[in-house]
Design a protein around this motif. Structure first.
Motif, PDB file in Angstrom:
ATOM      1  N   ALA A   1       0.833  -1.196   0.000  1.00 32.07           N
ATOM      2  CA  ALA A   1       0.000   0.000   0.000  1.00 32.07           C
ATOM      3  C   ALA A   1       0.874   1.254   0.000  1.00 32.07           C
ATOM      4  N   ALA A   2       1.930   1.240   0.822  1.00 34.97           N
ATOM      5  CA  ALA A   2       2.822   2.401   0.890  1.00 34.97           C
ATOM      6  C   ALA A   2       3.457   2.668  -0.465  1.00 34.97           C
TER       7      ALA A   2
ATOM      8  N   GLN B   1       3.865   5.529  -5.627  1.00 35.68           N
ATOM      9  CA  GLN B   1       3.769   5.478  -7.078  1.00 35.68           C
ATOM     10  C   GLN B   1       2.737   6.494  -7.593  1.00 35.68           C
ATOM     11  N   TRP B   2       1.616   6.486  -6.933  1.00 33.40           N
ATOM     12  CA  TRP B   2       0.495   7.331  -7.347  1.00 33.40           C
ATOM     13  C   TRP B   2       0.850   8.814  -7.186  1.00 33.40           C
TER      14      TRP B   2
ATOM     15  N   VAL C   1       2.655  14.247  -9.051  1.00 32.87           N
ATOM     16  CA  VAL C   1       3.621  15.346  -8.992  1.00 32.87           C
ATOM     17  C   VAL C   1       4.346  15.486 -10.324  1.00 32.87           C
ATOM     18  N   HIS C   2       4.718  14.335 -10.871  1.00 30.62           N
ATOM     19  CA  HIS C   2       5.390  14.285 -12.159  1.00 30.62           C
ATOM     20  C   HIS C   2       6.548  15.263 -12.229  1.00 30.62           C
ATOM     21  N   ASN C   3       7.525  15.049 -11.407  1.00 32.89           N
ATOM     22  CA  ASN C   3       8.689  15.916 -11.363  1.00 32.89           C
ATOM     23  C   ASN C   3       9.902  15.015 -11.177  1.00 32.89           C
ATOM     24  N   PRO C   4      10.974  15.187 -11.961  1.00 32.20           N
ATOM     25  CA  PRO C   4      12.134  14.276 -11.866  1.00 32.20           C
ATOM     26  C   PRO C   4      12.779  14.272 -10.476  1.00 32.20           C
ATOM     27  N   ILE C   5      12.538  15.338  -9.678  1.00 37.09           N
ATOM     28  CA  ILE C   5      13.070  15.360  -8.308  1.00 37.09           C
ATOM     29  C   ILE C   5      12.423  14.266  -7.464  1.00 37.09           C
TER      30      ILE C   5
ATOM     31  N   PRO D   1      11.149  10.767  -7.927  1.00 36.30           N
ATOM     32  CA  PRO D   1      11.009   9.608  -8.812  1.00 36.30           C
ATOM     33  C   PRO D   1       9.907   8.677  -8.347  1.00 36.30           C
ATOM     34  N   SER D   2       9.411   7.897  -9.266  1.00 36.14           N
ATOM     35  CA  SER D   2       8.360   6.955  -8.882  1.00 36.14           C
ATOM     36  C   SER D   2       8.967   5.767  -8.132  1.00 36.14           C
TER      37      SER D   2
END
Lengths: 274, 302
Positions: A41-42, A47-48, A53-57, A59-60
């Protein structure tokens, strides 16, 4: 603590998953099933949010995990973690030995307590990371400085819980020790240490966490290798992926250390009423 | 002493109990939380003959436990002495064993019953220690529970484990501090008989501290009555009930009732400053009557 909280066993707040799992395979299995569910879940939340945020700083989860994989196989992460684990083991081990030893002395000897309790109270209120630069000047960069800081930080919870527990052991226990004419060595081995073993272990468990925090702080400033240095180095070169990898690995070390400790604790307290 | 429960021919071989335990002029004060010294024992003297079972009764809070701890060498008296034969008792001597009231604390939950018993044995190999401990458990009828933990047993069984621990060495004097106070009434009668049986078989001297007059009369050769604090001996009653004793027969014996009354009169007759004669040293005139003593208002016995 989460593991313990969830370990409520067959009874109360296990939730549906827990209840189903325990019906299938018993409480131990249900515990790890719950733990796994929580971890998944964490990671899902991570991931979500990273997609949001979609920012390279930031990461997923998936990319961070694959980074860790490549850093372990291709990079130096394995040796970095190895160095830190050795230091953690040394620092925690020494804190445990010193803390339990001094704690028993302070708790069971009125004289020692009268002499030393002010000193202990004085020393344990010092935030030792503040004197880390002095330790570096004293012992240079490297393992000895790091281990020293870990010990100076993690010693106190062990010492204080051990001493408190020993000092409040029921007077009848001391009467029994005398009535059974136990030698001092035998009294400690068979009675005085076992009598406070649960408290000693609780203090040691706090020290696991404190040791890890102190380790990272020490390695950030007082060392040129190890996981703390790895993270701070990644940060200063704006390598957010390596930073995240380091942080996740650090969390993993903490989780592993606590899990291992709990296993040891369960074993040590086996055969006692719960 | 003539007819003693099962005494004939079963006495433990090789152990001779021929010394008298002498308590002479024992005084003891203890420091209270507020720092003042409160006198607990004021001049207590009595003797226990070899193989005799003496009960010490007194109102609660009288200092019975302090007396017992002093006799056992757990506490040093401020004045006076405890001697056994010619030997002064300082730290708990090898020939003396103690059964404490609270078995849940005196038995250690991290040890199996066998190890709890064997804890009292030293100076021998592990094998012999365990053998003897197993024998002691057998003797109290718990041979089958050697591998169990004390907390897996009932209260009465736990106190029997404690009894086995006290009796596994070569004990000449057994000191018991309200040993049956924490078990239910039925278990209590069983334990009383168990102790009488072991005492009969093994021939040790015994001091039983209790606040239960009936129990004292039922078990003892002699009952010593203590005043309330500071404790002094207000009298003693020789119990001439025949042995072996039995809960039904002995307690229905008219003589039992008489003796019970005598002891109760001694215990009830004290506790008020005026009754004990000269005012006692220590705490001043204020009548230090513990709350449990209000019954004495009605029954006005000498």
């Amino acid at each position: 603590m989460t593991t313990v909280g969830l370990a409520g066993g067959t009874g109360a707040p296990g939730g549906r998953v827990g209840r189903v799992a325990s019906r299938l395979t018993g409480p131990a299995a249900s515990r790890s099933a719950l733990g796994l569910t929580g971890l998944l879940a964490a990671f899902a939340v991570w991931q979500w949010t990273s997609l949001l945020v979609h920012n390279p700083i930031y990461p997923s989860a998936t990319s961070a995990l694959s980074d860790i994989g490549t850093m372990f196989t291709g990079g130096n992460l394995a040796s970095v973690v190895g160095v830190s684990l050795v230091r953690l083991g040394l620092g925690f081990g020494l804190s445990g030995l010193l803390g339990v030893g001094l704690g028993l002395l302070l708790g069971y000897s009125r004289t020692a307590r009268d002499y030393l309790s002010s000193v202990v109270d004085f020393l344990r209120s010092i935030p030792f990371p503040l004197v880390l630069p002095l330790l570096v000047l004293l012992a240079g960069l490297g393992t000895s400085t790091v281990v020293m800081l870990v010990v100076l930080t993690a010693l106190w919870p062990v010492l204080v819980t051990t001493a408190d527990a020993a000092a409040s052991v029921d007077p009848l226990v001391h009467d029994v020790v005398r009535a059974c004419k136990l030698s001092r060595a035998r009294a400690f081995r068979r009675v005085l240490v076992p009598a406070i073993l649960p408290e000693i272990l609780a203090g040691l468990r706090v020290a696991v966490g404190v040791s890890l925090a102190a380790l990272v702080i020490a390695e950030m400033i007082g060392s040129s290798n190890g996981i703390g240095y790895f993270i701070v180095n990644a940060e200063s070169s704006y390598d957010s992926r390596a930073t995240f990898a380091g942080v996740v690995v650090l969390g993993g070390i903490g989780w592993l250390a606590d899990t291992a400790f709990l296993a040891v604790e369960r074993r040590a307290l086996r055969g006692r009423p719960s | 002493m003539a007819s003693r429960w099962g005494r004939e021919g079963i006495a433990a071989p090789g152990v001779r109990h021929e010394r008298r335990l002498v308590v002479r002029g024992v005084r003891k004060g203890l420091r209270t939380a507020s720092g003042e010294v409160r006198e607990i024992l004021a001049d207590v003297s009595f003797e226990v003959a070899p193989g005799e079972l003496v009960a010490v009764v007194g109102p609660s809070g009288a200092g019975k436990t302090t007396l017992l701890r002093t006799i056992s060498g757990l506490l040093a008296p401020d004045e006076g002495e405890v001697r056994y034969g010619g030997e002064a008792v300082d730290d708990v001597p090898a020939w003396l064993s103690i059964v404490f009231q609270d078995y849940s604390k005196s038995l250690f939950p991290w040890m199996r019953n066998l190890d709890n018993v064997a804890l009292a044995l030293s100076g021998m190999g592990r094998h012999e220690r365990e053998q003897r401990a197993a024998g002691a458990l057998e003797r109290v009828g718990l041979g089958a529970f050697a591998r169990s933990y004390p907390w897996e047993l009932s209260g009465g069984m736990q106190q029997r484990v404690a009894l086995a621990r006290a009796l596994c060495g070569e004990v000449s004097v057994l000191v018991m501090d309200e040993p049956f106070a924490s078990v239910d009434a039925l278990t209590r009668t069983q334990l009383e008989d168990e102790v009488l049986r072991l005492w009969g078989e093994m021939g040790f001297s015994a001091i039983l501290v209790t606040h239960d007059v009936g129990e004292a009369v039922y078990m003892a050769d002699r009952v010593i009555a203590l005043s309330s604090r500071p404790a002094r001996i207000v009298g003693e009653v020789a119990i001439d009930l025949p042995r072996p004793r039995d809960h039904l027969a002995t307690r229905q014996d008219p003589r039992f009732g008489q003796l019970y009354g005598e002891v109760l009169a001694l215990v009830e007759g004290v506790g008020r400053p005026a009754a004990g004669g000269a005012p006692l040293p220590g705490p001043p005139a204020a009548p230090a009557v513990p709350p449990a003593r209000h019954r004495q208002e009605e029954g006005d016995l000498p």
